[in-house]
Design a protein around this motif. Sequence first.
Motif, PDB file in Angstrom:
ATOM      1  N   PRO A 192     -13.391  -8.036 -20.458  1.00 55.58           N
ATOM      2  CA  PRO A 192     -12.126  -8.258 -19.766  1.00 55.58           C
ATOM      3  C   PRO A 192     -11.335  -6.962 -19.564  1.00 55.58           C
ATOM      4  O   PRO A 192     -10.620  -6.828 -18.568  1.00 55.58           O
ATOM      5  CB  PRO A 192     -11.387  -9.230 -20.682  1.00 55.58           C
ATOM      6  N   ILE A 193     -11.486  -6.011 -20.457  1.00 56.44           N
ATOM      7  CA  ILE A 193     -10.800  -4.721 -20.299  1.00 56.44           C
ATOM      8  C   ILE A 193     -11.330  -4.004 -19.054  1.00 56.44           C
ATOM      9  O   ILE A 193     -10.556  -3.460 -18.266  1.00 56.44           O
ATOM     10  CB  ILE A 193     -10.951  -3.842 -21.563  1.00 56.44           C
ATOM     11  N   ASP A 194     -12.655  -4.043 -18.856  1.00 59.14           N
ATOM     12  CA  ASP A 194     -13.251  -3.435 -17.663  1.00 59.14           C
ATOM     13  C   ASP A 194     -12.755  -4.135 -16.400  1.00 59.14           C
ATOM     14  O   ASP A 194     -12.454  -3.487 -15.389  1.00 59.14           O
ATOM     15  CB  ASP A 194     -14.782  -3.504 -17.722  1.00 59.14           C
ATOM     16  N   GLN A 195     -12.674  -5.464 -16.459  1.00 60.02           N
ATOM     17  CA  GLN A 195     -12.189  -6.221 -15.310  1.00 60.02           C
ATOM     18  C   GLN A 195     -10.714  -5.938 -15.044  1.00 60.02           C
ATOM     19  O   GLN A 195     -10.303  -5.820 -13.894  1.00 60.02           O
ATOM     20  CB  GLN A 195     -12.416  -7.716 -15.519  1.00 60.02           C
ATOM     21  N   MET A 254       0.783 -13.764   9.526  1.00 57.37           N
ATOM     22  CA  MET A 254       0.496 -12.383   9.164  1.00 57.37           C
ATOM     23  C   MET A 254       0.551 -12.209   7.648  1.00 57.37           C
ATOM     24  O   MET A 254      -0.330 -11.582   7.046  1.00 57.37           O
ATOM     25  CB  MET A 254       1.502 -11.447   9.849  1.00 57.37           C
ATOM     26  N   LEU A 255       1.564 -12.784   7.027  1.00 58.99           N
ATOM     27  CA  LEU A 255       1.701 -12.730   5.567  1.00 58.99           C
ATOM     28  C   LEU A 255       0.505 -13.408   4.908  1.00 58.99           C
ATOM     29  O   LEU A 255      -0.091 -12.866   3.969  1.00 58.99           O
ATOM     30  CB  LEU A 255       3.014 -13.397   5.142  1.00 58.99           C
ATOM     31  N   ARG A 256       0.142 -14.589   5.403  1.00 57.04           N
ATOM     32  CA  ARG A 256      -0.985 -15.340   4.844  1.00 57.04           C
ATOM     33  C   ARG A 256      -2.276 -14.541   4.952  1.00 57.04           C
ATOM     34  O   ARG A 256      -3.056 -14.468   4.002  1.00 57.04           O
ATOM     35  CB  ARG A 256      -1.143 -16.660   5.604  1.00 57.04           C
ATOM     36  N   GLN A 257      -2.509 -13.925   6.110  1.00 58.51           N
ATOM     37  CA  GLN A 257      -3.743 -13.171   6.332  1.00 58.51           C
ATOM     38  C   GLN A 257      -3.884 -12.029   5.323  1.00 58.51           C
ATOM     39  O   GLN A 257      -4.935 -11.861   4.708  1.00 58.51           O
ATOM     40  CB  GLN A 257      -3.748 -12.616   7.759  1.00 58.51           C
ATOM     41  N   GLU A 258      -2.837 -11.250   5.168  1.00 57.64           N
ATOM     42  CA  GLU A 258      -2.915 -10.109   4.248  1.00 57.64           C
ATOM     43  C   GLU A 258      -3.005 -10.559   2.799  1.00 57.64           C
ATOM     44  O   GLU A 258      -3.768 -10.005   2.013  1.00 57.64           O
ATOM     45  CB  GLU A 258      -1.712  -9.186   4.440  1.00 57.64           C
ATOM     46  N   SER A 259      -2.245 -11.569   2.442  1.00 54.01           N
ATOM     47  CA  SER A 259      -2.265 -12.063   1.064  1.00 54.01           C
ATOM     48  C   SER A 259      -3.606 -12.688   0.713  1.00 54.01           C
ATOM     49  O   SER A 259      -4.125 -12.478  -0.384  1.00 54.01           O
ATOM     50  CB  SER A 259      -1.140 -13.073   0.849  1.00 54.01           C
ATOM     51  N   ASP A 260      -4.166 -13.453   1.634  1.00 54.94           N
ATOM     52  CA  ASP A 260      -5.472 -14.073   1.391  1.00 54.94           C
ATOM     53  C   ASP A 260      -6.562 -13.023   1.229  1.00 54.94           C
ATOM     54  O   ASP A 260      -7.441 -13.157   0.369  1.00 54.94           O
ATOM     55  CB  ASP A 260      -5.843 -15.030   2.527  1.00 54.94           C
ATOM     56  N   ALA A 261      -6.505 -11.974   2.042  1.00 54.36           N
ATOM     57  CA  ALA A 261      -7.516 -10.910   1.943  1.00 54.36           C
ATOM     58  C   ALA A 261      -7.427 -10.201   0.596  1.00 54.36           C
ATOM     59  O   ALA A 261      -8.449  -9.933  -0.046  1.00 54.36           O
ATOM     60  CB  ALA A 261      -7.344  -9.913   3.088  1.00 54.36           C
ATOM     61  N   LEU A 262      -6.209  -9.915   0.144  1.00 56.74           N
ATOM     62  CA  LEU A 262      -6.037  -9.253  -1.149  1.00 56.74           C
ATOM     63  C   LEU A 262      -6.461 -10.175  -2.282  1.00 56.74           C
ATOM     64  O   LEU A 262      -7.171  -9.754  -3.206  1.00 56.74           O
ATOM     65  CB  LEU A 262      -4.589  -8.797  -1.340  1.00 56.74           C
ATOM     66  N   ALA A 263      -6.073 -11.438  -2.235  1.00 57.00           N
ATOM     67  CA  ALA A 263      -6.459 -12.391  -3.281  1.00 57.00           C
ATOM     68  C   ALA A 263      -7.973 -12.517  -3.361  1.00 57.00           C
ATOM     69  O   ALA A 263      -8.540 -12.588  -4.464  1.00 57.00           O
ATOM     70  CB  ALA A 263      -5.810 -13.749  -3.023  1.00 57.00           C
ATOM     71  N   LYS A 264      -8.639 -12.511  -2.213  1.00 56.87           N
ATOM     72  CA  LYS A 264     -10.098 -12.607  -2.201  1.00 56.87           C
ATOM     73  C   LYS A 264     -10.729 -11.401  -2.897  1.00 56.87           C
ATOM     74  O   LYS A 264     -11.646 -11.544  -3.696  1.00 56.87           O
ATOM     75  CB  LYS A 264     -10.599 -12.718  -0.763  1.00 56.87           C
ATOM     76  N   ARG A 265     -10.217 -10.201  -2.593  1.00 58.02           N
ATOM     77  CA  ARG A 265     -10.750  -8.993  -3.239  1.00 58.02           C
ATOM     78  C   ARG A 265     -10.511  -9.033  -4.749  1.00 58.02           C
ATOM     79  O   ARG A 265     -11.385  -8.653  -5.534  1.00 58.02           O
ATOM     80  CB  ARG A 265     -10.126  -7.734  -2.639  1.00 58.02           C
ATOM     81  N   LEU A 266      -9.353  -9.520  -5.155  1.00 56.43           N
ATOM     82  CA  LEU A 266      -9.046  -9.593  -6.587  1.00 56.43           C
ATOM     83  C   LEU A 266      -9.882 -10.652  -7.284  1.00 56.43           C
ATOM     84  O   LEU A 266     -10.342 -10.457  -8.417  1.00 56.43           O
ATOM     85  CB  LEU A 266      -7.549  -9.841  -6.790  1.00 56.43           C
ATOM     86  N   ASP A 267     -10.104 -11.791  -6.624  1.00 56.82           N
ATOM     87  CA  ASP A 267     -10.954 -12.841  -7.196  1.00 56.82           C
ATOM     88  C   ASP A 267     -12.382 -12.348  -7.375  1.00 56.82           C
ATOM     89  O   ASP A 267     -13.055 -12.713  -8.345  1.00 56.82           O
ATOM     90  CB  ASP A 267     -10.951 -14.091  -6.309  1.00 56.82           C
ATOM     91  N   GLN A 268     -12.858 -11.518  -6.456  1.00 58.98           N
ATOM     92  CA  GLN A 268     -14.219 -10.989  -6.562  1.00 58.98           C
ATOM     93  C   GLN A 268     -14.389 -10.111  -7.796  1.00 58.98           C
ATOM     94  O   GLN A 268     -15.481 -10.030  -8.346  1.00 58.98           O
ATOM     95  CB  GLN A 268     -14.587 -10.211  -5.301  1.00 58.98           C
ATOM     96  N   ILE A 269     -13.325  -9.482  -8.231  1.00 59.07           N
ATOM     97  CA  ILE A 269     -13.404  -8.659  -9.439  1.00 59.07           C
ATOM     98  C   ILE A 269     -13.789  -9.535 -10.627  1.00 59.07           C
ATOM     99  O   ILE A 269     -14.661  -9.185 -11.417  1.00 59.07           O
ATOM    100  CB  ILE A 269     -12.071  -7.924  -9.695  1.00 59.07           C
ATOM    101  N   VAL A 270     -13.152 -10.696 -10.739  1.00 66.33           N
ATOM    102  CA  VAL A 270     -13.445 -11.609 -11.846  1.00 66.33           C
ATOM    103  C   VAL A 270     -14.885 -12.107 -11.741  1.00 66.33           C
ATOM    104  O   VAL A 270     -15.592 -12.212 -12.739  1.00 66.33           O
ATOM    105  CB  VAL A 270     -12.456 -12.800 -11.849  1.00 66.33           C
ATOM    106  N   GLU A 271     -15.325 -12.394 -10.526  1.00 64.59           N
ATOM    107  CA  GLU A 271     -16.651 -12.969 -10.316  1.00 64.59           C
ATOM    108  C   GLU A 271     -17.771 -11.942 -10.391  1.00 64.59           C
ATOM    109  O   GLU A 271     -18.890 -12.271 -10.785  1.00 64.59           O
ATOM    110  CB  GLU A 271     -16.696 -13.666  -8.953  1.00 64.59           C
ATOM    111  N   GLN A 272     -17.500 -10.687 -10.011  1.00 59.96           N
ATOM    112  CA  GLN A 272     -18.588  -9.736  -9.819  1.00 59.96           C
ATOM    113  C   GLN A 272     -18.532  -8.488 -10.696  1.00 59.96           C
ATOM    114  O   GLN A 272     -19.491  -7.721 -10.706  1.00 59.96           O
ATOM    115  CB  GLN A 272     -18.629  -9.303  -8.349  1.00 59.96           C
TER     116      GLN A 272
END
Length: 146
Positions: free
Chosen positions: A83-86, A60-78
Amino acid sequence: MQPETPTGDDRGCIIEAAFGCLSEPHSGPIPIAAILHRAGVSTRAFYRHFESKDELFLAMLRQESDALAKRLDQIVEQTPGSPIDQLKAWIGEMFGVIYDDQVRMHLTVIDSDEVRAAKGYRELRERLHADRERSLVEILRRGRDD
């Protein structure tokens, strides 16, 4: 014994049932039987996916953490711009999770005493914390290089 679910997504059903059981008022530890009843799966199905209740809690911890990390990684990519905007988008995403009722409930559950008592919780949480911050480190590195 409960019948198997026809969808074949027993693992996901068990995880969601655990979130549901743990989010409701209760006293004492939630029995695996209560989670399985809510999920509509058998004990056998549980042990096909998890060795123990602790392992369920870590999933359960892994699922929620992975989902949040994915959303945060997408910010850098998309996220276009500086960098201030990101960084603004990253902070917005982190604070935005409190406005999503389901995510907020999931985060509350994985921070509950019962889940935090799972063997290996602290070590896994530290590793996942680093994954979540990976995107922040990249944004700050880009800002420094600018």
